[in-house]
Design a protein around this motif. Structure first.
Motif, mmCIF file in Angstrom:
data_model
loop_
_atom_site.group_PDB
_atom_site.id
_atom_site.type_symbol
_atom_site.label_atom_id
_atom_site.label_comp_id
_atom_site.label_asym_id
_atom_site.label_seq_id
_atom_site.Cartn_x
_atom_site.Cartn_y
_atom_site.Cartn_z
ATOM 1 N N LEU A 62 0.856 -1.174 0.000
ATOM 2 C CA LEU A 62 0.000 0.000 0.000
ATOM 3 C C LEU A 62 0.894 1.226 0.000
ATOM 4 C CD1 LEU A 62 -1.783 -2.266 1.466
ATOM 5 C CD2 LEU A 62 -3.076 -0.331 2.286
ATOM 6 N N THR A 63 0.621 2.164 -0.895
ATOM 7 C CA THR A 63 1.404 3.388 -0.994
ATOM 8 C C THR A 63 0.488 4.578 -0.736
ATOM 9 O OG1 THR A 63 2.808 2.338 -2.643
ATOM 10 C CG2 THR A 63 2.949 4.726 -2.471
ATOM 11 N N ALA A 64 0.970 5.476 0.102
ATOM 12 C CA ALA A 64 0.250 6.720 0.384
ATOM 13 C C ALA A 64 1.277 7.840 0.374
ATOM 14 C CB ALA A 64 -0.455 6.655 1.727
ATOM 15 N N GLY A 65 1.290 8.613 -0.699
ATOM 16 C CA GLY A 65 2.274 9.684 -0.824
ATOM 17 C C GLY A 65 3.675 9.130 -0.961
ATOM 18 N N ARG A 66 4.586 9.520 -0.052
ATOM 19 C CA ARG A 66 5.965 9.046 -0.090
ATOM 20 C C ARG A 66 6.188 7.811 0.773
ATOM 21 N NH1 ARG A 66 7.093 14.307 1.877
ATOM 22 N NH2 ARG A 66 8.230 13.201 3.489
ATOM 23 N N CYS A 67 5.174 7.309 1.422
ATOM 24 C CA CYS A 67 5.310 6.163 2.333
ATOM 25 C C CYS A 67 4.627 4.927 1.762
ATOM 26 C CB CYS A 67 4.696 6.492 3.690
ATOM 27 S SG CYS A 67 5.440 7.907 4.507
ATOM 28 N N HIS A 68 5.140 3.771 2.166
ATOM 29 C CA HIS A 68 4.471 2.529 1.804
ATOM 30 C C HIS A 68 4.549 1.536 2.961
ATOM 31 C CE1 HIS A 68 8.582 1.203 0.664
ATOM 32 N NE2 HIS A 68 8.139 0.014 1.025
ATOM 33 N N VAL A 69 3.599 0.607 2.969
ATOM 34 C CA VAL A 69 3.532 -0.463 3.965
ATOM 35 C C VAL A 69 3.329 -1.760 3.208
ATOM 36 C CG1 VAL A 69 2.209 -1.441 5.882
ATOM 37 C CG2 VAL A 69 2.569 1.011 5.764
ATOM 38 N N ASP A 70 4.135 -2.776 3.533
ATOM 39 C CA ASP A 70 3.945 -4.104 2.961
ATOM 40 C C ASP A 70 3.082 -4.918 3.914
ATOM 41 O OD1 ASP A 70 5.469 -3.481 0.775
ATOM 42 O OD2 ASP A 70 7.277 -4.466 1.499
ATOM 43 N N VAL A 71 2.066 -5.554 3.364
ATOM 44 C CA VAL A 71 1.152 -6.376 4.152
ATOM 45 C C VAL A 71 1.268 -7.808 3.649
ATOM 46 C CG1 VAL A 71 -1.239 -6.769 4.822
ATOM 47 C CG2 VAL A 71 -0.417 -4.440 4.477
ATOM 48 N N ARG A 72 1.665 -8.714 4.533
ATOM 49 C CA ARG A 72 1.786 -10.129 4.172
ATOM 50 C C ARG A 72 0.531 -10.869 4.584
ATOM 51 N NH1 ARG A 72 5.831 -13.390 6.297
ATOM 52 N NH2 ARG A 72 5.381 -14.699 4.529
ATOM 53 N N MET A 73 0.105 -11.806 3.751
ATOM 54 C CA MET A 73 -1.016 -12.674 4.081
ATOM 55 C C MET A 73 -0.422 -13.943 4.697
ATOM 56 S SD MET A 73 -3.474 -10.765 3.239
ATOM 57 C CE MET A 73 -4.872 -11.836 3.466
ATOM 58 N N VAL A 74 -0.697 -14.163 5.985
ATOM 59 C CA VAL A 74 -0.092 -15.251 6.746
ATOM 60 C C VAL A 74 -1.140 -16.328 7.002
ATOM 61 C CG1 VAL A 74 1.058 -15.814 8.920
ATOM 62 C CG2 VAL A 74 1.458 -13.610 7.845
ATOM 63 N N ALA A 75 -0.768 -17.585 6.764
ATOM 64 C CA ALA A 75 -1.672 -18.710 7.032
ATOM 65 C C ALA A 75 -1.731 -18.939 8.541
ATOM 66 C CB ALA A 75 -1.182 -19.956 6.323
ATOM 67 N N VAL A 76 -2.934 -19.029 9.081
ATOM 68 C CA VAL A 76 -3.125 -19.295 10.511
ATOM 69 C C VAL A 76 -3.879 -20.607 10.673
ATOM 70 C CG1 VAL A 76 -3.068 -16.880 11.210
ATOM 71 C CG2 VAL A 76 -5.225 -17.896 10.556
ATOM 72 N N ARG A 77 -3.635 -21.265 11.778
ATOM 73 C CA ARG A 77 -4.317 -22.538 12.046
ATOM 74 C C ARG A 77 -5.738 -22.256 12.526
ATOM 75 N NH1 ARG A 77 -1.209 -26.746 11.848
ATOM 76 N NH2 ARG A 77 -2.516 -28.054 13.154
ATOM 77 N N TRP A 78 -6.666 -23.110 12.101
ATOM 78 C CA TRP A 78 -8.055 -22.977 12.528
ATOM 79 C C TRP A 78 -8.714 -24.330 12.491
ATOM 80 C CZ3 TRP A 78 -12.276 -22.772 8.777
ATOM 81 C CH2 TRP A 78 -11.858 -22.975 7.475
ATOM 82 N N ARG A 79 -9.920 -24.436 13.029
ATOM 83 C CA ARG A 79 -10.591 -25.723 13.214
ATOM 84 C C ARG A 79 -10.860 -26.461 11.912
ATOM 85 N NH1 ARG A 79 -15.705 -24.993 16.801
ATOM 86 N NH2 ARG A 79 -16.200 -26.953 15.810
ATOM 87 N N GLY A 80 -11.260 -25.797 10.852
ATOM 88 C CA GLY A 80 -11.631 -26.450 9.607
ATOM 89 C C GLY A 80 -10.469 -26.664 8.651
ATOM 90 N N GLU A 81 -9.250 -26.599 9.154
ATOM 91 C CA GLU A 81 -8.077 -26.618 8.285
ATOM 92 C C GLU A 81 -7.934 -27.917 7.494
ATOM 93 O OE1 GLU A 81 -3.361 -25.510 8.560
ATOM 94 O OE2 GLU A 81 -4.552 -25.643 10.365
ATOM 95 N N GLY A 82 -8.340 -29.043 8.043
ATOM 96 C CA GLY A 82 -8.195 -30.317 7.340
ATOM 97 C C GLY A 82 -9.087 -30.413 6.120
ATOM 98 N N LEU A 83 -10.302 -29.917 6.204
ATOM 99 C CA LEU A 83 -11.244 -29.991 5.105
ATOM 100 C C LEU A 83 -11.043 -28.884 4.088
ATOM 101 C CD1 LEU A 83 -12.868 -32.138 6.659
ATOM 102 C CD2 LEU A 83 -14.893 -30.879 5.997
ATOM 103 N N LEU A 84 -10.759 -27.700 4.554
ATOM 104 C CA LEU A 84 -10.646 -26.542 3.677
ATOM 105 C C LEU A 84 -9.196 -26.085 3.612
ATOM 106 C CD1 LEU A 84 -13.738 -24.639 5.053
ATOM 107 C CD2 LEU A 84 -13.639 -26.060 3.032
ATOM 108 N N GLY A 85 -8.927 -25.144 2.769
ATOM 109 C CA GLY A 85 -7.569 -24.619 2.628
ATOM 110 C C GLY A 85 -7.168 -23.771 3.813
ATOM 111 N N PRO A 86 -5.971 -23.230 3.787
ATOM 112 C CA PRO A 86 -5.504 -22.410 4.906
ATOM 113 C C PRO A 86 -6.280 -21.095 4.987
ATOM 114 C CG PRO A 86 -3.948 -22.297 3.110
ATOM 115 C CD PRO A 86 -4.975 -23.328 2.729
#
Length: 99
Positions: A62-86
């Motif tokens: 994300l860029t706003a003017g002269r600044c930017h922030v990188d946002v990573r999408m991190v996989a987290v563990r959850w109850r339905g993880e075996g049936l569905l994707g991360p």
């Protein structure tokens, strides 16, 4: 005869409703990620965003003017993880500003 066809149709419907049928198209997944990033509390004061780009498979910038922030999408563990994707959650990096 008719009940045999109904049973056959029901069996085919059950086989077709496996995990592969629940896959989300890539454009809908990215739309969901964008919504999560925009709603991220850590970025509440980082506006107006002038540019939003996918810089890696799991990183948005994300860029706003002269600044930017990188946002990573991190996989987290959850109850339905075996049936569905991360389950992916956004994690904002630190703000980088150029002079």
């Amino acid at each position: 005869m008719r009940s045999g066809l109904v049973a056959l149709g029901m069996g085919a419907a059950l086989l077709a409703a496996g995990p592969a049928a629940a896959a989300v198209p890539a454009n809908m997944q990215q739309r969901g990620q964008l919504r999560q990033i925009i709603d991220l509390p850590a970025l509440a004061d980082f506006f107006p965003v002038t540019r939003l780009e996918l810089v890696a498979a799991d990183t948005w910038r994300l860029t706003a003017g002269r600044c930017h922030v990188d946002v990573r999408m991190v996989a987290v563990r959850w109850r339905g993880e075996g049936l569905l994707g991360p389950r992916l959650e956004p994690r904002a990096g630190r703000r980088v500003c150029r002079r």
